[in-house]
Motif scaffolding. Sequence first.
Motif, PDB file in Angstrom:
ATOM      1  N   MET B   1     -15.961   2.345   4.988  1.00 12.33           N
ATOM      2  CA  MET B   1     -14.712   2.840   5.582  1.00 12.33           C
ATOM      3  C   MET B   1     -14.845   4.312   5.984  1.00 12.33           C
ATOM      4  SD  MET B   1     -11.838   1.381   6.298  1.00 12.33           S
ATOM      5  CE  MET B   1     -11.070  -0.215   6.207  1.00 12.33           C
ATOM      6  N   LEU B   2     -15.435   5.111   5.061  1.00 11.11           N
ATOM      7  CA  LEU B   2     -15.579   6.542   5.345  1.00 11.11           C
ATOM      8  C   LEU B   2     -16.474   6.755   6.558  1.00 11.11           C
ATOM      9  CD1 LEU B   2     -14.640   9.221   4.084  1.00 11.11           C
ATOM     10  CD2 LEU B   2     -16.834   9.336   2.910  1.00 11.11           C
ATOM     11  N   ARG B   3     -17.491   5.888   6.651  1.00  8.56           N
ATOM     12  CA  ARG B   3     -18.407   6.011   7.793  1.00  8.56           C
ATOM     13  C   ARG B   3     -17.677   5.714   9.099  1.00  8.56           C
ATOM     14  NH1 ARG B   3     -23.223   2.623   6.353  1.00  8.56           N
ATOM     15  NH2 ARG B   3     -22.886   1.698   8.398  1.00  8.56           N
ATOM     16  N   ARG B   4     -16.807   4.705   9.043  1.00  7.59           N
ATOM     17  CA  ARG B   4     -16.034   4.354  10.240  1.00  7.59           C
ATOM     18  C   ARG B   4     -15.099   5.494  10.612  1.00  7.59           C
ATOM     19  NH1 ARG B   4     -14.115  -1.862   9.135  1.00  7.59           N
ATOM     20  NH2 ARG B   4     -16.072  -2.570   8.290  1.00  7.59           N
ATOM     21  N   ASP B   5     -14.533   6.155   9.589  1.00 11.21           N
ATOM     22  CA  ASP B   5     -13.622   7.286   9.823  1.00 11.21           C
ATOM     23  C   ASP B   5     -14.357   8.408  10.559  1.00 11.21           C
ATOM     24  OD1 ASP B   5     -11.307   8.827   9.609  1.00 11.21           O
ATOM     25  OD2 ASP B   5     -12.043   9.793   7.783  1.00 11.21           O
ATOM     26  N   LYS B   6     -15.571   8.697  10.051  1.00 15.87           N
ATOM     27  CA  LYS B   6     -16.350   9.786  10.675  1.00 15.87           C
ATOM     28  C   LYS B   6     -16.756   9.416  12.101  1.00 15.87           C
ATOM     29  CE  LYS B   6     -17.938  12.194   6.633  1.00 15.87           C
ATOM     30  NZ  LYS B   6     -18.999  12.457   5.685  1.00 15.87           N
ATOM     31  N   TRP B   7     -17.035   8.147  12.299  1.00 13.99           N
ATOM     32  CA  TRP B   7     -17.423   7.650  13.629  1.00 13.99           C
ATOM     33  C   TRP B   7     -16.245   7.833  14.593  1.00 13.99           C
ATOM     34  CZ3 TRP B   7     -16.233   2.458  15.834  1.00 13.99           C
ATOM     35  CH2 TRP B   7     -16.967   2.189  16.985  1.00 13.99           C
ATOM     36  N   LYS B  66      -9.999   3.627  -1.203  1.00 13.62           N
ATOM     37  CA  LYS B  66     -10.074   2.867   0.041  1.00 13.62           C
ATOM     38  C   LYS B  66      -8.692   2.746   0.697  1.00 13.62           C
ATOM     39  CE  LYS B  66     -11.962  -1.388   1.832  1.00 13.62           C
ATOM     40  NZ  LYS B  66     -12.400  -2.735   1.553  1.00 13.62           N
ATOM     41  N   SER B  67      -7.662   2.583  -0.139  1.00 13.09           N
ATOM     42  CA  SER B  67      -6.316   2.401   0.438  1.00 13.09           C
ATOM     43  C   SER B  67      -5.852   3.670   1.150  1.00 13.09           C
ATOM     44  CB  SER B  67      -5.334   1.978  -0.643  1.00 13.09           C
ATOM     45  OG  SER B  67      -5.335   2.914  -1.678  1.00 13.09           O
ATOM     46  N   ASN B  68      -6.181   4.853   0.558  1.00 14.61           N
ATOM     47  CA  ASN B  68      -5.837   6.125   1.215  1.00 14.61           C
ATOM     48  C   ASN B  68      -6.515   6.240   2.567  1.00 14.61           C
ATOM     49  OD1 ASN B  68      -4.184   7.058  -0.731  1.00 14.61           O
ATOM     50  ND2 ASN B  68      -5.753   8.294  -1.767  1.00 14.61           N
ATOM     51  N   VAL B  71      -4.849   4.128   5.203  1.00 13.79           N
ATOM     52  CA  VAL B  71      -3.622   4.783   5.686  1.00 13.79           C
ATOM     53  C   VAL B  71      -3.993   5.870   6.695  1.00 13.79           C
ATOM     54  CG1 VAL B  71      -1.660   6.227   4.986  1.00 13.79           C
ATOM     55  CG2 VAL B  71      -2.325   4.259   3.591  1.00 13.79           C
ATOM     56  N   LEU B  72      -5.007   6.671   6.344  1.00 10.41           N
ATOM     57  CA  LEU B  72      -5.432   7.771   7.218  1.00 10.41           C
ATOM     58  C   LEU B  72      -5.936   7.242   8.563  1.00 10.41           C
ATOM     59  CD1 LEU B  72      -6.057  10.873   7.434  1.00 10.41           C
ATOM     60  CD2 LEU B  72      -8.373  10.295   6.740  1.00 10.41           C
ATOM     61  N   LEU B  73      -6.728   6.173   8.521  1.00  9.86           N
ATOM     62  CA  LEU B  73      -7.268   5.594   9.757  1.00  9.86           C
ATOM     63  C   LEU B  73      -6.138   5.040  10.630  1.00  9.86           C
ATOM     64  CD1 LEU B  73     -10.463   3.809   8.430  1.00  9.86           C
ATOM     65  CD2 LEU B  73     -10.402   5.510  10.232  1.00  9.86           C
ATOM     66  N   ASN B  74      -5.161   4.402   9.988  1.00 11.70           N
ATOM     67  CA  ASN B  74      -4.021   3.866  10.735  1.00 11.70           C
ATOM     68  C   ASN B  74      -3.231   5.002  11.389  1.00 11.70           C
ATOM     69  OD1 ASN B  74      -3.726   0.939  10.675  1.00 11.70           O
ATOM     70  ND2 ASN B  74      -3.816   1.191   8.467  1.00 11.70           N
ATOM     71  N   ILE B 106      -7.757  -1.002  21.514  1.00 12.36           N
ATOM     72  CA  ILE B 106      -7.616  -2.308  20.832  1.00 12.36           C
ATOM     73  C   ILE B 106      -8.969  -2.744  20.258  1.00 12.36           C
ATOM     74  CG2 ILE B 106      -7.003  -4.771  21.132  1.00 12.36           C
ATOM     75  CD1 ILE B 106      -4.643  -2.885  21.511  1.00 12.36           C
ATOM     76  N   ILE B 107     -10.045  -2.539  21.047  1.00 13.06           N
ATOM     77  CA  ILE B 107     -11.388  -2.907  20.560  1.00 13.06           C
ATOM     78  C   ILE B 107     -11.713  -2.082  19.306  1.00 13.06           C
ATOM     79  CG2 ILE B 107     -13.852  -2.999  21.124  1.00 13.06           C
ATOM     80  CD1 ILE B 107     -13.088  -3.313  24.054  1.00 13.06           C
ATOM     81  N   LEU B 108     -11.376  -0.766  19.397  1.00 13.77           N
ATOM     82  CA  LEU B 108     -11.630   0.114  18.253  1.00 13.77           C
ATOM     83  C   LEU B 108     -10.899  -0.387  17.010  1.00 13.77           C
ATOM     84  CD1 LEU B 108     -11.460   3.811  19.476  1.00 13.77           C
ATOM     85  CD2 LEU B 108     -13.203   2.774  18.037  1.00 13.77           C
ATOM     86  N   ALA B 109      -9.624  -0.765  17.196  1.00 10.52           N
ATOM     87  CA  ALA B 109      -8.827  -1.239  16.061  1.00 10.52           C
ATOM     88  C   ALA B 109      -9.457  -2.481  15.448  1.00 10.52           C
ATOM     89  CB  ALA B 109      -7.403  -1.540  16.500  1.00 10.52           C
ATOM     90  N   SER B 110      -9.978  -3.375  16.326  1.00 12.59           N
ATOM     91  CA  SER B 110     -10.574  -4.606  15.777  1.00 12.59           C
ATOM     92  C   SER B 110     -11.893  -4.315  15.060  1.00 12.59           C
ATOM     93  CB  SER B 110     -10.761  -5.653  16.877  1.00 12.59           C
ATOM     94  OG  SER B 110     -11.687  -5.171  17.809  1.00 12.59           O
ATOM     95  N   ILE B 111     -12.594  -3.215  15.478  1.00 17.92           N
ATOM     96  CA  ILE B 111     -13.839  -2.866  14.784  1.00 17.92           C
ATOM     97  C   ILE B 111     -13.529  -2.234  13.427  1.00 17.92           C
ATOM     98  CG2 ILE B 111     -15.854  -1.330  14.833  1.00 17.92           C
ATOM     99  CD1 ILE B 111     -15.811  -1.557  17.891  1.00 17.92           C
ATOM    100  N   ILE B 112     -12.537  -1.336  13.448  1.00 19.45           N
ATOM    101  CA  ILE B 112     -12.285  -0.539  12.244  1.00 19.45           C
ATOM    102  C   ILE B 112     -11.523  -1.308  11.164  1.00 19.45           C
ATOM    103  CG2 ILE B 112     -11.029   1.495  11.401  1.00 19.45           C
ATOM    104  CD1 ILE B 112     -11.864   2.830  14.063  1.00 19.45           C
ATOM    105  N   PHE B 113     -10.517  -2.072  11.593  1.00 16.23           N
ATOM    106  CA  PHE B 113      -9.678  -2.718  10.571  1.00 16.23           C
ATOM    107  C   PHE B 113      -9.991  -4.205  10.428  1.00 16.23           C
ATOM    108  CE2 PHE B 113      -7.159   0.725  12.487  1.00 16.23           C
ATOM    109  CZ  PHE B 113      -7.087   1.549  11.390  1.00 16.23           C
TER     110      PHE B 113
END
Lengths: 128, 431
Positions: B1-7, B66-68, B71-74, B106-113
């Motif tokens: 998750m953190l890696r996706r955030d940094k990406w 992970k839950s925090n 929330v941050l990614l959303n 939308i593509i990003l959202a489907s990759i991240i979440f």
Amino acid sequence: MAKKVLIIDDDFDLVEAMRITLEAAGYDVVDAQDGEKGLEKIKTESPDLIILDVMMTSMDEGFHVAYKIREDEAIKDTPIVMLTAVGNQTGFQFDPGKDADFLPVDAFLEKPVNPKKLVDVVHQNIKV
Amino acid sequence: MLRRDKWLIRLRWYAILGLFSGVILLKSIALGPPSSVDAMALVGFVLVGLNLSYLAYASAKQQFGKSNLVVLLNLQMVMDLILLTILIYLTGSAESPLSFFYVFHIILASIIFPGGFSYLYSLLVVLLYSGLLLLEQSSYVGHICFFNDFHLMTDSRIVLGIWFIFVVTMMVSAYLAQNVTERHRRVRDKLEAANLKLQEINETKTTFFRYASHEMKAPIATIQSTLMVIEDILGSEADERVINMLNRAIGRTSETIGMLKDLADLTYGNFQEQQNFEKLSLRTLLEDLVTDVKPNSDRKHQTLTFNAAELPFDYFGDTNALGKVFKNLLSNAIRYTEESGNIQVSLETVDANYVVKVADDGPGIPESEQTNIFKEFYRTPTARKLISEGTGLGLSIVMRMVELHGGDIQVDSQEGKGSTFTVLLPLKEEL
């Protein structure tokens, strides 16, 4: 003259245990440590019965020895009692009940060897 | 998750760079109302500020939950979509080609979440875009005529601009799709390699196990043979204590040989060449086994019955393995059921399964212990009390063999009332 039994087995202690039992029952006992020496001894000693272990230098050496005995005109009528291990630990699937047909032996004896059973089996199968 | 955030943060820097380049380009070619273009630059600065704060948060809290992080990614995704909607508004709403950019969000959202988040984001995008158009249509918000007096199709700058946005959308979409596929492929390759390695380790372990158990069994079998010869020679002349000692020693070697055999059985079927699936009759198999063990139940004056319809119950299975399964269950029933007890074996077809039941009216198994009985080396205290010998491997072997056939085993037992072991074997198509 006493009947002669040849034991082909690489386990010295097991050979000794069987020798004591068989000698007490009135048989002469000779032994060989592997299949090759065993085949030589069959010719020099002309035993009346052979007790043959399956696993010696290789996993199935006993089977090959049994086939060689049956292919040799001079010795092919010697009765063979095959010693088998319990279960299938080696992965070598073998069932005396099912596989006896294609194995050219007269009887099977399971390890550990029960003295009474040993004498019975030898007595039943030895050349008269 | 953190890696996706940094990406995501890294991607946003590229977007900001693109936005400022766009603003400079619009200024240089004097396209669009200057106030709108200035407002776009302002959106860019807001985005810089936001991205810096996201970065600071991610760097400072490497280890947050992970839950925090979700929330941050959303929050980041929602803010991005709101700012994009503002940019679309500033560039003429319905006439703005920037609405293409919703696609890769939308593509990003489907990759991240995980799960259905991308659908929620699609809904949000539709709401934002429709809301903007509705607000303009109902005149709550004034429309910005970005392309002013120019006729859309004759001005090459506009056509070029739209073309450029289109190209960017295509390239970014391709990059995102490629990125996720590549990541997926890498993960799959890693999993496959790990799985292969595990299989190799398992095979090495099993091979070692088989040879070790054989190597241990051979000398014990010889020791037992020797002890039996000594006992035979001593006969009845020896001291009774010596004979008892020899008998105990023979008993212990038998137990050890039994355990080594059980241990080897546990590895049964780990090698493809060991499995020997063939057409067999479950009815005949059970009948033979019941006949085999009947003398043991007779000795305890137990009633042993076998019930099955007059059908062959053809099955595609491993005779050796299934023999072990039922022999084990039957032997247990005989061993643990009191003298004059009852043991019933039955075979029937229920739905898509053959169902074999071995029921006794023995001591039963307390509920608290029922979950443990299939574990290796486990013996219930009741079983230990009744019969001291036993390795606690029997039912583990039974379970292993039933699983080899894709079946299931269940136990239904009540203390003092008896136990019923039910083996379910799925009917196979091979027949």
